[in-house]
Design a protein around this motif. Structure first.
Motif, PDB file in Angstrom:
ATOM      1  N   LEU A   1       0.829  -1.204   0.000  1.00 44.51           N
ATOM      2  CA  LEU A   1       0.000   0.000   0.000  1.00 44.51           C
ATOM      3  C   LEU A   1       0.868   1.260   0.000  1.00 44.51           C
ATOM      4  O   LEU A   1       0.572   2.234  -0.704  1.00 44.51           O
ATOM      5  CB  LEU A   1      -0.931  -0.006   1.215  1.00 44.51           C
ATOM      6  CG  LEU A   1      -2.090  -0.996   1.169  1.00 44.51           C
ATOM      7  CD1 LEU A   1      -2.727  -1.144   2.550  1.00 44.51           C
ATOM      8  CD2 LEU A   1      -3.147  -0.554   0.151  1.00 44.51           C
TER       9      LEU A   1
ATOM     10  N   GLN B   1       2.186   1.954  -3.422  1.00 41.34           N
ATOM     11  CA  GLN B   1       1.165   2.573  -4.283  1.00 41.34           C
ATOM     12  C   GLN B   1       0.984   4.052  -3.955  1.00 41.34           C
ATOM     13  O   GLN B   1       0.870   4.891  -4.850  1.00 41.34           O
ATOM     14  CB  GLN B   1      -0.162   1.838  -4.133  1.00 41.34           C
ATOM     15  CG  GLN B   1      -0.157   0.415  -4.668  1.00 41.34           C
ATOM     16  CD  GLN B   1      -1.497  -0.257  -4.471  1.00 41.34           C
ATOM     17  OE1 GLN B   1      -2.487   0.072  -5.135  1.00 41.34           O
ATOM     18  NE2 GLN B   1      -1.553  -1.214  -3.546  1.00 41.34           N
ATOM     19  N   MET B   2       0.990   4.382  -2.656  1.00 40.28           N
ATOM     20  CA  MET B   2       0.797   5.781  -2.267  1.00 40.28           C
ATOM     21  C   MET B   2       1.988   6.660  -2.639  1.00 40.28           C
ATOM     22  O   MET B   2       1.844   7.861  -2.831  1.00 40.28           O
ATOM     23  CB  MET B   2       0.501   5.868  -0.764  1.00 40.28           C
ATOM     24  CG  MET B   2      -0.918   5.460  -0.407  1.00 40.28           C
ATOM     25  SD  MET B   2      -1.343   5.724   1.336  1.00 40.28           S
ATOM     26  CE  MET B   2      -0.581   4.283   2.083  1.00 40.28           C
TER      27      MET B   2
ATOM     28  N   GLU C   1      -8.526   8.005  -5.120  1.00 39.01           N
ATOM     29  CA  GLU C   1      -7.771   6.760  -5.034  1.00 39.01           C
ATOM     30  C   GLU C   1      -6.731   6.836  -3.918  1.00 39.01           C
ATOM     31  O   GLU C   1      -6.526   5.869  -3.178  1.00 39.01           O
ATOM     32  CB  GLU C   1      -7.078   6.468  -6.365  1.00 39.01           C
ATOM     33  CG  GLU C   1      -6.206   5.214  -6.379  1.00 39.01           C
ATOM     34  CD  GLU C   1      -6.952   3.924  -6.105  1.00 39.01           C
ATOM     35  OE1 GLU C   1      -6.295   2.896  -5.912  1.00 39.01           O
ATOM     36  OE2 GLU C   1      -8.208   3.941  -6.068  1.00 39.01           O
TER      37      GLU C   1
ATOM     38  N   ARG D   1      -8.491   6.323  -0.740  1.00 34.59           N
ATOM     39  CA  ARG D   1      -8.870   4.917  -0.556  1.00 34.59           C
ATOM     40  C   ARG D   1      -7.681   4.102  -0.059  1.00 34.59           C
ATOM     41  O   ARG D   1      -7.815   3.282   0.863  1.00 34.59           O
ATOM     42  CB  ARG D   1      -9.375   4.335  -1.873  1.00 34.59           C
ATOM     43  CG  ARG D   1      -9.913   2.902  -1.747  1.00 34.59           C
ATOM     44  CD  ARG D   1     -10.161   2.273  -3.101  1.00 34.59           C
ATOM     45  NE  ARG D   1      -8.912   2.011  -3.806  1.00 34.59           N
ATOM     46  CZ  ARG D   1      -8.117   0.969  -3.551  1.00 34.59           C
ATOM     47  NH1 ARG D   1      -8.420   0.096  -2.589  1.00 34.59           N
ATOM     48  NH2 ARG D   1      -7.011   0.781  -4.252  1.00 34.59           N
ATOM     49  N   LEU D   2      -6.515   4.331  -0.637  1.00 26.49           N
ATOM     50  CA  LEU D   2      -5.319   3.599  -0.225  1.00 26.49           C
ATOM     51  C   LEU D   2      -4.930   3.950   1.211  1.00 26.49           C
ATOM     52  O   LEU D   2      -4.568   3.074   2.003  1.00 26.49           O
ATOM     53  CB  LEU D   2      -4.165   3.919  -1.178  1.00 26.49           C
ATOM     54  CG  LEU D   2      -4.309   3.407  -2.607  1.00 26.49           C
ATOM     55  CD1 LEU D   2      -3.219   4.006  -3.492  1.00 26.49           C
ATOM     56  CD2 LEU D   2      -4.252   1.884  -2.656  1.00 26.49           C
ATOM     57  N   ASP D   3      -5.002   5.235   1.536  1.00 25.27           N
ATOM     58  CA  ASP D   3      -4.668   5.673   2.897  1.00 25.27           C
ATOM     59  C   ASP D   3      -5.620   5.057   3.909  1.00 25.27           C
ATOM     60  O   ASP D   3      -5.200   4.576   4.970  1.00 25.27           O
ATOM     61  CB  ASP D   3      -4.735   7.202   2.969  1.00 25.27           C
ATOM     62  CG  ASP D   3      -4.363   7.720   4.346  1.00 25.27           C
ATOM     63  OD1 ASP D   3      -3.165   7.890   4.622  1.00 25.27           O
ATOM     64  OD2 ASP D   3      -5.281   7.955   5.163  1.00 25.27           O
TER      65      ASP D   3
ATOM     66  N   ARG E   1      -7.309   2.301   3.586  1.00 25.13           N
ATOM     67  CA  ARG E   1      -7.057   0.865   3.706  1.00 25.13           C
ATOM     68  C   ARG E   1      -5.815   0.594   4.540  1.00 25.13           C
ATOM     69  O   ARG E   1      -5.758  -0.374   5.311  1.00 25.13           O
ATOM     70  CB  ARG E   1      -6.901   0.248   2.308  1.00 25.13           C
ATOM     71  CG  ARG E   1      -6.709  -1.263   2.324  1.00 25.13           C
ATOM     72  CD  ARG E   1      -7.854  -1.943   3.048  1.00 25.13           C
ATOM     73  NE  ARG E   1      -7.546  -3.339   3.365  1.00 25.13           N
ATOM     74  CZ  ARG E   1      -7.927  -3.953   4.474  1.00 25.13           C
ATOM     75  NH1 ARG E   1      -8.639  -3.302   5.390  1.00 25.13           N
ATOM     76  NH2 ARG E   1      -7.615  -5.213   4.687  1.00 25.13           N
ATOM     77  N   PHE E   2      -4.793   1.445   4.417  1.00 19.96           N
ATOM     78  CA  PHE E   2      -3.568   1.315   5.201  1.00 19.96           C
ATOM     79  C   PHE E   2      -3.881   1.338   6.698  1.00 19.96           C
ATOM     80  O   PHE E   2      -3.446   0.471   7.452  1.00 19.96           O
ATOM     81  CB  PHE E   2      -2.617   2.467   4.836  1.00 19.96           C
ATOM     82  CG  PHE E   2      -1.292   2.426   5.543  1.00 19.96           C
ATOM     83  CD1 PHE E   2      -0.209   1.772   4.977  1.00 19.96           C
ATOM     84  CD2 PHE E   2      -1.118   3.062   6.765  1.00 19.96           C
ATOM     85  CE1 PHE E   2       1.032   1.740   5.633  1.00 19.96           C
ATOM     86  CE2 PHE E   2       0.109   3.040   7.426  1.00 19.96           C
ATOM     87  CZ  PHE E   2       1.186   2.370   6.856  1.00 19.96           C
TER      88      PHE E   2
ATOM     89  N   ASN F   1       3.397  10.048   3.679  1.00 18.64           N
ATOM     90  CA  ASN F   1       3.914   8.780   3.170  1.00 18.64           C
ATOM     91  C   ASN F   1       5.172   8.347   3.917  1.00 18.64           C
ATOM     92  O   ASN F   1       5.368   7.152   4.185  1.00 18.64           O
ATOM     93  CB  ASN F   1       4.211   8.897   1.674  1.00 18.64           C
ATOM     94  CG  ASN F   1       2.940   8.956   0.831  1.00 18.64           C
ATOM     95  OD1 ASN F   1       1.844   8.770   1.358  1.00 18.64           O
ATOM     96  ND2 ASN F   1       3.080   9.232  -0.452  1.00 18.64           N
TER      97      ASN F   1
END
Length: 215
Positions: free
Chosen positions: A111, A114-115, A125, A128-130, A132-133, A175
């Motif tokens: 993840l 990707q970020m 997006e 969403r990734l953050d 989910r992390f 990040n």
């Protein structure tokens, strides 16, 4: 333990379905919820629907006046939301480090990778990734109650009615903090992991509150 009746199971299923739709914005804040429409769409009677809505009301997801309405977010509640995140995620991250699992570390790293490509991602997006992390860390705590409470704070945070945009520099800092969190969890440094989680959330809180102060 007492076994649930058929009616209770139906109400629980309706509750879970509606709650998930609200959390994922399939049903948006301010939307009206009509019992008959829900009954028809889910193929259940009005009693389990009403029981599910009452439970959602108790959890703060819906309100009732002249009918049922999905609750909207009051920006003045933002500090309370972040205080909740500090408490829940801070300790959940400690437990995730203590109960470290290789699979979790690998998924967190994926993840983060990707970020790091945020310049090529839409804001939706990246959000969403953050999300989910942070969800994955809370899940890794092994405490299902933390997971349920965390879902609520995430719902509130991402559904603010005022726009909050992060600068490139702020995303880069976020990040980097994610990478530090992964390293602490991987090394099972529970104290450091908890402190880093709290610091990360505090940084985000400052950014959000500063942005909202301009409205």
């Amino acid at each position: 333990m007492a076994r649930k009746s058929g009616s209770q199971l139906l109400a629980a299923n309706v509750h879970d379905t509606l709650r998930q739709k609200i959390l994922t914005l399939e049903i948006k804040p301010g939307s009206r919820l009509v019992e008959d429409d829900i009954s028809e769409s889910l193929g259940v009677g009005r009693t389990p629907v009403r029981e599910a809505l009452l439970r959602l009301q108790g959890e703060g997801f819906v309100s009732r006046g002249k009918g049922w309405v999905v609750a909207e977010i009051d920006p003045s509640e933002v500090p309370l939301i972040f205080e909740s995140r500090l408490a829940i995620e801070g300790y959940a991250t400690r437990l995730a480090a203590e109960r470290r699992a290789d699979e979790v570390v690998e998924r967190l790293e994926a993840l983060a990778d990707q970020m790091d490509q945020f310049a090529d991602l839409s804001r939706a997006e990246l959000n969403r990734l953050d999300r989910r992390f942070h969800e994955l860390i809370v899940e890794a705590s092994g405490n299902s109650f933390f997971h349920e409470m965390h879902e609520r704070t995430q719902y509130n945070y991402w559904n603010l009615r005022l726009p909050v945009l992060f600068t490139r520099e702020q995303v880069e800092v976020s990040n980097a903090q994610h990478r530090d969190l992964i390293a602490a969890i991987a090394a099972q440094e529970a104290d450091r992991a908890e402190a880093l989680a709290r610091g990360h959330i505090s940084t985000t809180m400052t950014i959000v509150l500063d942005a909202l102060s301009g409205f």
